[in-house]
Each structure stands twice: as structure tokens, then as C-alpha cells.
Design a protein around this motif. Sequence first.
Motif, PDB file in Angstrom:
ATOM      1  N   GLY A  59      46.925  93.971  43.827  1.00 54.13           N
ATOM      2  CA  GLY A  59      47.789  93.436  43.013  1.00 54.13           C
ATOM      3  C   GLY A  59      47.394  92.227  42.174  1.00 54.13           C
ATOM      4  O   GLY A  59      48.100  91.703  41.320  1.00 54.13           O
ATOM      5  N   THR A  60      46.283  91.586  42.236  1.00 57.11           N
ATOM      6  CA  THR A  60      45.773  90.450  41.533  1.00 57.11           C
ATOM      7  C   THR A  60      45.833  90.907  40.213  1.00 57.11           C
ATOM      8  O   THR A  60      45.418  91.747  39.696  1.00 57.11           O
ATOM      9  CB  THR A  60      44.356  89.989  42.149  1.00 57.11           C
ATOM     10  N   LYS A  61      46.372  89.943  39.181  1.00 56.89           N
ATOM     11  CA  LYS A  61      46.516  90.207  37.805  1.00 56.89           C
ATOM     12  C   LYS A  61      45.205  90.264  37.297  1.00 56.89           C
ATOM     13  O   LYS A  61      44.496  89.319  37.683  1.00 56.89           O
ATOM     14  CB  LYS A  61      47.508  89.215  37.236  1.00 56.89           C
ATOM     15  N   GLY A  62      44.759  91.036  36.529  1.00 57.38           N
ATOM     16  CA  GLY A  62      43.725  91.247  35.754  1.00 57.38           C
ATOM     17  C   GLY A  62      42.581  92.041  36.354  1.00 57.38           C
ATOM     18  O   GLY A  62      41.410  92.391  36.084  1.00 57.38           O
ATOM     19  N   ALA A  63      42.767  92.240  37.564  1.00 59.12           N
ATOM     20  CA  ALA A  63      41.823  93.158  38.609  1.00 59.12           C
ATOM     21  C   ALA A  63      42.078  94.540  38.495  1.00 59.12           C
ATOM     22  O   ALA A  63      43.029  95.059  38.107  1.00 59.12           O
ATOM     23  CB  ALA A  63      41.896  92.463  40.025  1.00 59.12           C
ATOM     24  N   PHE A  64      41.145  95.410  39.090  1.00 57.78           N
ATOM     25  CA  PHE A  64      41.146  96.615  39.025  1.00 57.78           C
ATOM     26  C   PHE A  64      41.341  97.232  40.122  1.00 57.78           C
ATOM     27  O   PHE A  64      40.880  96.684  41.292  1.00 57.78           O
ATOM     28  CB  PHE A  64      39.953  97.227  38.082  1.00 57.78           C
ATOM     29  N   PRO A  65      42.255  98.363  40.565  1.00 57.05           N
ATOM     30  CA  PRO A  65      42.407  99.065  41.893  1.00 57.05           C
ATOM     31  C   PRO A  65      41.106  99.497  42.247  1.00 57.05           C
ATOM     32  O   PRO A  65      40.184  99.957  41.392  1.00 57.05           O
ATOM     33  CB  PRO A  65      43.295 100.183  41.424  1.00 57.05           C
ATOM     34  N   PRO A  66      41.014  99.877  43.478  1.00 57.79           N
ATOM     35  CA  PRO A  66      39.863 100.355  44.127  1.00 57.79           C
ATOM     36  C   PRO A  66      39.350 101.860  43.431  1.00 57.79           C
ATOM     37  O   PRO A  66      40.359 102.509  42.812  1.00 57.79           O
ATOM     38  CB  PRO A  66      39.951 100.591  45.628  1.00 57.79           C
TER      39      PRO A  66
ATOM     40  N   ALA B 153      38.494  98.274  51.918  1.00 57.88           N
ATOM     41  CA  ALA B 153      39.382  99.495  51.318  1.00 57.88           C
ATOM     42  C   ALA B 153      40.746  98.789  51.019  1.00 57.88           C
ATOM     43  O   ALA B 153      41.504  98.208  51.561  1.00 57.88           O
ATOM     44  CB  ALA B 153      39.448 100.456  52.267  1.00 57.88           C
ATOM     45  N   GLY B 154      41.565  99.285  49.777  1.00 56.64           N
ATOM     46  CA  GLY B 154      42.829  99.024  49.319  1.00 56.64           C
ATOM     47  C   GLY B 154      42.671  97.547  48.579  1.00 56.64           C
ATOM     48  O   GLY B 154      43.744  97.077  47.881  1.00 56.64           O
ATOM     49  N   GLN B 155      41.445  96.766  48.578  1.00 57.70           N
ATOM     50  CA  GLN B 155      41.438  95.626  47.795  1.00 57.70           C
ATOM     51  C   GLN B 155      41.067  95.881  46.394  1.00 57.70           C
ATOM     52  O   GLN B 155      40.471  97.026  46.155  1.00 57.70           O
ATOM     53  CB  GLN B 155      40.789  94.606  48.632  1.00 57.70           C
ATOM     54  N   PHE B 156      41.373  94.850  45.452  1.00 56.28           N
ATOM     55  CA  PHE B 156      41.076  95.092  44.081  1.00 56.28           C
ATOM     56  C   PHE B 156      39.591  94.443  43.777  1.00 56.28           C
ATOM     57  O   PHE B 156      38.935  93.571  44.667  1.00 56.28           O
ATOM     58  CB  PHE B 156      42.011  94.582  43.232  1.00 56.28           C
ATOM     59  N   ILE B 157      39.006  94.635  42.517  1.00 57.67           N
ATOM     60  CA  ILE B 157      37.859  94.213  41.883  1.00 57.67           C
ATOM     61  C   ILE B 157      38.220  93.246  40.820  1.00 57.67           C
ATOM     62  O   ILE B 157      38.591  94.004  39.759  1.00 57.67           O
ATOM     63  CB  ILE B 157      36.941  95.304  41.757  1.00 57.67           C
ATOM     64  N   ASP B 158      37.872  92.161  40.728  1.00 53.22           N
ATOM     65  CA  ASP B 158      38.269  91.495  39.263  1.00 53.22           C
ATOM     66  C   ASP B 158      37.090  91.918  38.481  1.00 53.22           C
ATOM     67  O   ASP B 158      36.026  92.213  38.868  1.00 53.22           O
ATOM     68  CB  ASP B 158      38.398  89.911  39.926  1.00 53.22           C
ATOM     69  N   PRO B 159      37.273  91.197  37.287  1.00 53.46           N
ATOM     70  CA  PRO B 159      36.252  91.514  36.283  1.00 53.46           C
ATOM     71  C   PRO B 159      34.920  90.804  36.442  1.00 53.46           C
ATOM     72  O   PRO B 159      33.837  91.479  35.871  1.00 53.46           O
ATOM     73  CB  PRO B 159      36.814  90.635  34.931  1.00 53.46           C
ATOM     74  N   ALA B 160      34.833  90.160  37.398  1.00 51.21           N
ATOM     75  CA  ALA B 160      33.366  89.196  37.767  1.00 51.21           C
ATOM     76  C   ALA B 160      32.649  90.437  38.833  1.00 51.21           C
ATOM     77  O   ALA B 160      31.612  90.126  39.107  1.00 51.21           O
ATOM     78  CB  ALA B 160      33.570  87.924  38.188  1.00 51.21           C
ATOM     79  N   GLY B 161      33.655  91.177  39.487  1.00 53.66           N
ATOM     80  CA  GLY B 161      32.817  91.982  40.595  1.00 53.66           C
ATOM     81  C   GLY B 161      33.331  91.499  41.950  1.00 53.66           C
ATOM     82  O   GLY B 161      32.753  91.887  42.803  1.00 53.66           O
ATOM     83  N   ASN B 162      34.202  90.514  41.865  1.00 53.85           N
ATOM     84  CA  ASN B 162      34.293  90.015  43.210  1.00 53.85           C
ATOM     85  C   ASN B 162      35.620  90.887  43.800  1.00 53.85           C
ATOM     86  O   ASN B 162      36.430  91.421  42.934  1.00 53.85           O
ATOM     87  CB  ASN B 162      35.005  88.431  43.251  1.00 53.85           C
ATOM     88  N   VAL B 163      35.940  90.980  45.185  1.00 56.66           N
ATOM     89  CA  VAL B 163      36.977  91.690  45.606  1.00 56.66           C
ATOM     90  C   VAL B 163      38.050  90.509  46.052  1.00 56.66           C
ATOM     91  O   VAL B 163      37.775  89.522  46.390  1.00 56.66           O
ATOM     92  CB  VAL B 163      36.448  92.063  46.962  1.00 56.66           C
ATOM     93  N   VAL B 164      39.153  91.206  45.473  1.00 56.20           N
ATOM     94  CA  VAL B 164      40.367  90.192  45.395  1.00 56.20           C
ATOM     95  C   VAL B 164      41.627  90.981  46.159  1.00 56.20           C
ATOM     96  O   VAL B 164      41.306  91.951  46.353  1.00 56.20           O
ATOM     97  CB  VAL B 164      40.750  89.595  44.023  1.00 56.20           C
ATOM     98  N   ALA B 165      42.671  90.248  46.381  1.00 53.79           N
ATOM     99  CA  ALA B 165      43.880  90.825  46.943  1.00 53.79           C
ATOM    100  C   ALA B 165      44.572  91.936  46.056  1.00 53.79           C
ATOM    101  O   ALA B 165      44.257  91.741  44.728  1.00 53.79           O
ATOM    102  CB  ALA B 165      44.892  89.731  47.147  1.00 53.79           C
TER     103      ALA B 165
END
Length: 139
Positions: free
Chosen positions: A77-84, A63-75
Motif C-alpha cells: 500500500g505504499t504510495k507510488g509503489a507497485f503491487p507484487p 510475498a505481498g509487499q510492494f516494489i517502489d520505483p527504485a526496485g526496493n521492497v516496501v510495505a
Amino acid sequence: MSDEMPTNGHDQTEAADAVPSRRRMLMLGAVSAGAVVSIRPALAQTAGSVMTCEIPVPDMGRAGQFIDPAGNVVAAGTKGAFPPASRPFKGEEVKRALAGAQLPGTTYDSNRAYVSYIRRLQRGQGGFTCFASLQMPRG
């Protein structure tokens, strides 16, 4: 004479045990009918629960991590990623999204990322059982 009952009391008991009584047969029939009647609503309830089960994006362990465009969980605030996602998605919403519709409250790009995340769910992750049940054919 083979039509006669055995004269020995012990043999009569064995013969009576071997042939079910009419009462016992009626009881077995009643139990079987009850099972048939109770299975059909259970199947309907299962199908309904699949549509109302929930898939969090990401799961509670991340929870609280972002999702990148490929569907991976990233830290976060990662640029280009989406909030949960603001809430877990219902099974019915996910089923529609897998068929091409958009998840509620998402943009075109965040929808693609979230659907990619959901497609990659594995055993042990929150929402996996719900997602797996959506993949099963219904009869």
C-alpha cells in the motif's frame, strides 16, 4: 636379452599389470565416448533450464509487499509503489527485459521497478540463481 619376458611368476604379473590389455583400453574408450555423448545434451538442457527458471517479484519471503520505483521492497500500500507481480517471471522474459523489452503484464513504470528489483537480487533471495545464470555468457 632384454626382449625376453621375466621367468619369475611374480615379475610376470607385475609386467602384465603395467601394460593395459587391449580389452581394458577398449573399455576405457567406450566409457570416454559415452561421457562426450552425454555432456552435450546436458549443456543444451542447462541452457534450456536457464530460460525456464523463474524469478518471483518479490521473493516468497516478502510475498505481498510492494516494489517502489527504485526496485526496493516496501510495505504493501505504499504510495507510488507497485503491487507484487501476479506470477514469477521466466528467465527468458527477464533476459528480454534486461535487453530493453517489457515484462509481460506490466506497465512502463512497473516494468522499470520490477527490473530494478531483479537487478538488485542477492545471494539467498528467491530468483537469485536464475538471475545469476542469465548473466553468464553462453558458448
